[in-house]
Design a protein around this motif. Structure first.
Motif, PDB file in Angstrom:
ATOM      1  N   ILE A   1      41.158  32.682  40.327  1.00  0.00           N
ATOM      2  CA  ILE A   1      39.907  33.439  40.422  1.00  0.00           C
ATOM      3  C   ILE A   1      40.205  34.923  40.614  1.00  0.00           C
ATOM      4  O   ILE A   1      39.582  35.784  39.971  1.00  0.00           O
ATOM      5  CB  ILE A   1      39.028  32.885  41.558  1.00  0.00           C
ATOM      6  N   VAL A   2      41.161  35.242  41.467  1.00  0.00           N
ATOM      7  CA  VAL A   2      41.539  36.640  41.675  1.00  0.00           C
ATOM      8  C   VAL A   2      42.033  37.238  40.360  1.00  0.00           C
ATOM      9  O   VAL A   2      41.663  38.359  39.995  1.00  0.00           O
ATOM     10  CB  VAL A   2      42.610  36.762  42.781  1.00  0.00           C
ATOM     11  N   ALA A   3      42.834  36.478  39.620  1.00  0.00           N
ATOM     12  CA  ALA A   3      43.361  36.957  38.338  1.00  0.00           C
ATOM     13  C   ALA A   3      42.230  37.254  37.355  1.00  0.00           C
ATOM     14  O   ALA A   3      42.279  38.247  36.624  1.00  0.00           O
ATOM     15  CB  ALA A   3      44.337  35.942  37.745  1.00  0.00           C
ATOM     16  N   GLU A   4      41.188  36.413  37.333  1.00  0.00           N
ATOM     17  CA  GLU A   4      40.040  36.660  36.447  1.00  0.00           C
ATOM     18  C   GLU A   4      39.427  38.029  36.736  1.00  0.00           C
ATOM     19  O   GLU A   4      39.096  38.782  35.817  1.00  0.00           O
ATOM     20  CB  GLU A   4      38.955  35.599  36.650  1.00  0.00           C
ATOM     21  N   HIS A   5      39.266  38.342  37.999  1.00  0.00           N
ATOM     22  CA  HIS A   5      38.652  39.611  38.395  1.00  0.00           C
ATOM     23  C   HIS A   5      39.571  40.791  38.104  1.00  0.00           C
ATOM     24  O   HIS A   5      39.100  41.853  37.686  1.00  0.00           O
ATOM     25  CB  HIS A   5      38.271  39.575  39.876  1.00  0.00           C
ATOM     26  N   ILE A   6      40.862  40.611  38.312  1.00  0.00           N
ATOM     27  CA  ILE A   6      41.804  41.699  38.044  1.00  0.00           C
ATOM     28  C   ILE A   6      41.830  42.042  36.564  1.00  0.00           C
ATOM     29  O   ILE A   6      41.840  43.215  36.193  1.00  0.00           O
ATOM     30  CB  ILE A   6      43.213  41.347  38.571  1.00  0.00           C
TER      31      ILE A   6
END
Length: 136
Positions: free
Chosen positions: A74-79
């Protein structure tokens, strides 16, 4: 700059102007830009997934997310949404370079799109293989 990153920049610029900064709004900003400007929507989402996966290849990235009780995917999606510069900065410096903003990245905003595009591509390629084998 590759078209993929140009599209994300447009979506991010639109999102930055919004008063309501929810994941739903973020998703709509991406969908609107991709729907209007992308010649191949499936390719856009596949590229998005590839970029997410490239961050997930880093054990350091996963460990840092876990230390903050965050889901790395999920963090990677936002980054990736933040752009190519943010992706490179996180690869080089780690997730701490994002500061406290990273704590906002607790819910996915792309998973429905990624999941809806990828199975259709897999299905299309398997039906093509079946047609090829039956023609032989």
């Amino acid at each position: 700059m590759p078209v993929f990153w140009q599209l994300l920049r447009k979506a991010k610029n639109t999102f930055d102007k919004q008063l309501d900064k929810t994941n739903r709004i973020k998703s709509r900003c991406v969908e609107r830009v991709v729907g209007v400007d992308a010649s191949d929507v499936e390719k856009f989402w596949l590229t998005y997934k590839d970029q997410v996966d490239s961050l997930l290849d880093s054990k350091r990235f996963e460990r840092q997310c876990e230390e903050k009780s965050l889901t790395a995917k999920i963090v990677a999606e936002h980054i990736v949404f933040l752009g190519n510069g943010a992706v490179r900065r996180v690869r080089d410096e780690g997730v701490d370079c994002l500061g406290s903003e990273i704590m906002l990245y607790q819910e996915s905003f792309t998973s429905n799109k990624l999941e809806s595009v990828i199975p259709s591509i897999t299905k299309d390629s398997s039906s093509t293989q079946e047609e090829d084998s039956s023609a032989a």
